[in-house]
Design a protein around this motif. Structure first.
Motif, PDB file in Angstrom:
ATOM      1  N   THR A 115      -3.705  -5.233  11.833  1.00 50.86           N
ATOM      2  CA  THR A 115      -3.721  -4.106  12.764  1.00 50.86           C
ATOM      3  C   THR A 115      -3.327  -2.830  12.022  1.00 50.86           C
ATOM      4  O   THR A 115      -2.555  -2.874  11.057  1.00 50.86           O
ATOM      5  N   PRO A 116      -3.842  -1.682  12.436  1.00 49.67           N
ATOM      6  CA  PRO A 116      -3.489  -0.423  11.771  1.00 49.67           C
ATOM      7  C   PRO A 116      -1.983  -0.173  11.746  1.00 49.67           C
ATOM      8  O   PRO A 116      -1.442   0.335  10.759  1.00 49.67           O
ATOM      9  N   GLN A 117      -1.300  -0.539  12.833  1.00 51.78           N
ATOM     10  CA  GLN A 117       0.142  -0.314  12.888  1.00 51.78           C
ATOM     11  C   GLN A 117       0.869  -1.124  11.812  1.00 51.78           C
ATOM     12  O   GLN A 117       1.770  -0.617  11.143  1.00 51.78           O
ATOM     13  N   ASN A 118       0.480  -2.384  11.643  1.00 49.88           N
ATOM     14  CA  ASN A 118       1.158  -3.222  10.656  1.00 49.88           C
ATOM     15  C   ASN A 118       0.822  -2.789   9.235  1.00 49.88           C
ATOM     16  O   ASN A 118       1.688  -2.789   8.357  1.00 49.88           O
ATOM     17  N   LEU A 119      -0.426  -2.426   8.994  1.00 48.42           N
ATOM     18  CA  LEU A 119      -0.794  -1.957   7.659  1.00 48.42           C
ATOM     19  C   LEU A 119      -0.038  -0.672   7.308  1.00 48.42           C
ATOM     20  O   LEU A 119       0.376  -0.488   6.158  1.00 48.42           O
ATOM     21  N   SER A 120       0.147   0.193   8.296  1.00 51.81           N
ATOM     22  CA  SER A 120       0.945   1.405   8.068  1.00 51.81           C
ATOM     23  C   SER A 120       2.368   1.046   7.690  1.00 51.81           C
ATOM     24  O   SER A 120       2.951   1.644   6.774  1.00 51.81           O
ATOM     25  N   LEU A 121       2.921   0.070   8.388  1.00 45.86           N
ATOM     26  CA  LEU A 121       4.291  -0.360   8.114  1.00 45.86           C
ATOM     27  C   LEU A 121       4.417  -0.957   6.712  1.00 45.86           C
ATOM     28  O   LEU A 121       5.381  -0.671   5.990  1.00 45.86           O
ATOM     29  N   VAL A 122       3.441  -1.774   6.301  1.00 43.16           N
ATOM     30  CA  VAL A 122       3.468  -2.357   4.962  1.00 43.16           C
ATOM     31  C   VAL A 122       3.453  -1.267   3.900  1.00 43.16           C
ATOM     32  O   VAL A 122       4.208  -1.322   2.911  1.00 43.16           O
ATOM     33  N   LEU A 123       2.614  -0.248   4.097  1.00 44.20           N
ATOM     34  CA  LEU A 123       2.549   0.851   3.137  1.00 44.20           C
ATOM     35  C   LEU A 123       3.873   1.608   3.085  1.00 44.20           C
ATOM     36  O   LEU A 123       4.362   1.941   2.001  1.00 44.20           O
ATOM     37  N   GLN A 124       4.463   1.872   4.238  1.00 42.88           N
ATOM     38  CA  GLN A 124       5.724   2.602   4.273  1.00 42.88           C
ATOM     39  C   GLN A 124       6.851   1.800   3.619  1.00 42.88           C
ATOM     40  O   GLN A 124       7.709   2.359   2.930  1.00 42.88           O
ATOM     41  N   GLN A 125       6.840   0.483   3.817  1.00 43.83           N
ATOM     42  CA  GLN A 125       7.863  -0.360   3.214  1.00 43.83           C
ATOM     43  C   GLN A 125       7.697  -0.473   1.696  1.00 43.83           C
ATOM     44  O   GLN A 125       8.649  -0.828   0.996  1.00 43.83           O
ATOM     45  N   SER A 126       6.512  -0.160   1.208  1.00 45.96           N
ATOM     46  CA  SER A 126       6.238  -0.276  -0.225  1.00 45.96           C
ATOM     47  C   SER A 126       6.644   0.973  -0.999  1.00 45.96           C
ATOM     48  O   SER A 126       6.692   0.934  -2.243  1.00 45.96           O
ATOM     49  N   ILE A 127       6.934   2.055  -0.306  1.00 47.64           N
ATOM     50  CA  ILE A 127       7.126   3.337  -0.990  1.00 47.64           C
ATOM     51  C   ILE A 127       8.348   3.323  -1.902  1.00 47.64           C
ATOM     52  O   ILE A 127       8.248   3.609  -3.103  1.00 47.64           O
ATOM     53  N   VAL A 128       9.520   3.004  -1.361  1.00 45.44           N
ATOM     54  CA  VAL A 128      10.753   3.063  -2.155  1.00 45.44           C
ATOM     55  C   VAL A 128      10.735   2.015  -3.264  1.00 45.44           C
ATOM     56  O   VAL A 128      10.998   2.323  -4.434  1.00 45.44           O
ATOM     57  N   ILE A 129      10.416   0.764  -2.913  1.00 44.58           N
ATOM     58  CA  ILE A 129      10.365  -0.293  -3.919  1.00 44.58           C
ATOM     59  C   ILE A 129       9.289   0.012  -4.959  1.00 44.58           C
ATOM     60  O   ILE A 129       9.465  -0.243  -6.154  1.00 44.58           O
ATOM     61  N   GLY A 130       8.163   0.586  -4.506  1.00 44.28           N
ATOM     62  CA  GLY A 130       7.097   0.932  -5.437  1.00 44.28           C
ATOM     63  C   GLY A 130       7.534   1.966  -6.455  1.00 44.28           C
ATOM     64  O   GLY A 130       7.194   1.870  -7.646  1.00 44.28           O
ATOM     65  N   THR A 131       8.297   2.970  -6.035  1.00 43.13           N
ATOM     66  CA  THR A 131       8.778   3.994  -6.963  1.00 43.13           C
ATOM     67  C   THR A 131       9.840   3.431  -7.896  1.00 43.13           C
ATOM     68  O   THR A 131       9.846   3.727  -9.097  1.00 43.13           O
ATOM     69  N   LEU A 132      10.747   2.616  -7.363  1.00 41.83           N
ATOM     70  CA  LEU A 132      11.726   1.946  -8.221  1.00 41.83           C
ATOM     71  C   LEU A 132      11.022   1.037  -9.234  1.00 41.83           C
ATOM     72  O   LEU A 132      11.410   0.967 -10.401  1.00 41.83           O
ATOM     73  N   ALA A 133       9.978   0.355  -8.787  1.00 43.24           N
ATOM     74  CA  ALA A 133       9.234  -0.544  -9.677  1.00 43.24           C
ATOM     75  C   ALA A 133       8.503   0.233 -10.769  1.00 43.24           C
ATOM     76  O   ALA A 133       8.314  -0.278 -11.878  1.00 43.24           O
ATOM     77  N   LEU A 134       8.098   1.464 -10.479  1.00 45.43           N
ATOM     78  CA  LEU A 134       7.452   2.291 -11.495  1.00 45.43           C
ATOM     79  C   LEU A 134       8.411   2.577 -12.646  1.00 45.43           C
ATOM     80  O   LEU A 134       8.065   2.405 -13.819  1.00 45.43           O
ATOM     81  N   GLY A 135       9.645   3.002 -12.310  1.00 45.98           N
ATOM     82  CA  GLY A 135      10.647   3.205 -13.349  1.00 45.98           C
ATOM     83  C   GLY A 135      10.995   1.911 -14.063  1.00 45.98           C
ATOM     84  O   GLY A 135      11.138   1.874 -15.295  1.00 45.98           O
ATOM     85  N   GLN A 136      11.124   0.831 -13.292  1.00 44.07           N
ATOM     86  CA  GLN A 136      11.424  -0.478 -13.877  1.00 44.07           C
ATOM     87  C   GLN A 136      10.312  -0.908 -14.838  1.00 44.07           C
ATOM     88  O   GLN A 136      10.570  -1.473 -15.908  1.00 44.07           O
ATOM     89  N   SER A 137       9.078  -0.631 -14.470  1.00 48.44           N
ATOM     90  CA  SER A 137       7.934  -1.019 -15.292  1.00 48.44           C
ATOM     91  C   SER A 137       7.975  -0.319 -16.647  1.00 48.44           C
ATOM     92  O   SER A 137       7.693  -0.931 -17.683  1.00 48.44           O
ATOM     93  N   LEU A 138       8.302   0.967 -16.654  1.00 51.14           N
ATOM     94  CA  LEU A 138       8.401   1.697 -17.918  1.00 51.14           C
ATOM     95  C   LEU A 138       9.442   1.064 -18.832  1.00 51.14           C
ATOM     96  O   LEU A 138       9.220   0.914 -20.042  1.00 51.14           O
TER      97      LEU A 138
END
Length: 336
Positions: free
Chosen positions: A53-76
């Motif tokens: 559902t669009p609502q759940n996909l939106s939530l998944v994207l929002q939940q990925s933002i902080v961890i995704g940015t932390l993972a970017l630094g971690q990846s480097l």
């Protein structure tokens, strides 16, 4: 007869091209994570009624933002054969600094800059201890995790701070596309990954990061300043943790010293699932972004399937072990 021979030759050539494309796909770090993400989405689409559902996909994207940015630094950092166990704690301290100063009547812009500066400074400290003193990254960042967590509790008096400043909440705002909501934080996340993909692929600094992670002594012999490259990576990662702190305030308008306690492990999970080698020198930034999506797709899908959170942790941990095992096998086969 000639037609048969010619047809056989053409068929052999097509098979050779197909095998070469398959080998290329297997050598491309992002292909495996992208396939895993696709399979996970299909499985949860079939087994649950609300996953796509669009609502759940939106939530998944929002939940990925902080961890995704932390993972970017971690990846480097992992690309240089290091690791950072303190990234979640640094981001939390950043949120406390920003929120507390604004809550007490300070200028939100100054609070934001100070929070970014604190996170970047802590990245610098970690980098100096690893690059200049030669201390093991695991030990350095484990110690930093404990210290920064304690400082966050002391500085905040073990209380949370509500955030009302539009500047600090900016990344939580966004646009509505029908039933789907896209926050500015999502666009920032994609932009950051695009920027660092370009930097790692097309600049001397990016090539130095890979070279240092793959063979630091060889990198030194060809003129690369290993210690300054490693230091720059930790400082850059620290700044990204500050950005993650800003994004976290947009995600939840409250700075809590006890938040994101497993963010370090989740960011490492995203990096490993994204195909980056824990032994350094090999991996894809785009794979890390896909890895962050896999982590949150699994969480969301398993939750909607009624699976207990403890079993979710078991599933995620098992995937990490399998991913590291596959990476070890690939490295051994590649060295032969």
């Amino acid at each position: 007869m000639r037609t048969s021979v010619t047809g056989h030759a053409v068929g052999s050539e097509r098979h050779a091209r197909l095998r070469e494309r398959l080998r290329y796909a297997l050598r491309t770090p992002a292909i495996g994570p992208l396939t895993a993400l696709f399979i996970a989405v299909v499985v949860f689409w079939i087994t649950t009624d609300t996953f796509l559902t669009p609502q759940n996909l939106s939530l998944v994207l929002q939940q990925s933002i902080v961890i995704g940015t932390l993972a970017l630094g971690q990846s480097l950092i992992i690309l240089t054969a290091g690791i950072d166990l303190s990234n979640g704690a640094i981001a939390v301290l950043g949120t406390i600094v920003m929120a507390k100063l604004a809550f007490e009547g300070g200028n939100p812009g100054v609070a934001l800059l100070l929070g970014l500066a604190v996170a970047t400074f802590l990245g610098l400290v970690n980098g100096l201890l690893v690059a200049r003193l030669g201390l093991p990254p695991f030990i350095v960042t484990l110690g930093a995790l404990t210290v920064v967590f304690a400082v966050s509790s002391l500085y905040s008096d073990s209380r949370s701070y509500q955030v009302t400043s539009d500047l600090l909440l900016f990344w939580g705002y966004g646009i509505q596309l029908g039933a789907m909501r896209l926050t500015w934080g999502t666009f920032l996340l994609v932009g950051l990954y695009g920027l660092f993909w370009y930097v790692l692929v097309n600049t001397a600094w990016g090539r130095h990061v890979y070279a240092v992670g793959d063979a630091p002594e060889s990198a030194r012999l060809i003129g690369i300043k290993v210690w300054s490259t490693v230091l720059s990576v930790y400082v850059t990662a620290g700044f990204l943790y500050g950005i993650a702190a800003w994004q976290a305030l947009g995600r939840i308008a409250n700075a809590d010293p006890n938040a994101y306690q497993t963010a370090n492990l989740e960011s490492i999970t995203a990096v490993v699932l994204g195909g980056t080698s824990l032994f350094g020198g090999r991996g894809s930034i785009i794979g890390t972004l896909i890895g962050a999506l896999i982590v949150n797709v699994l969480r969301s899908g398993l939750t909607q399937a009624g699976i207990d959170s403890l079993y979710q942790d078991v599933a995620t941990g098992t995937l990490v072990v399998v991913a590291v095992g596959v990476d070890q096998v690939l490295r051994r086969s590649g060295s032969r």
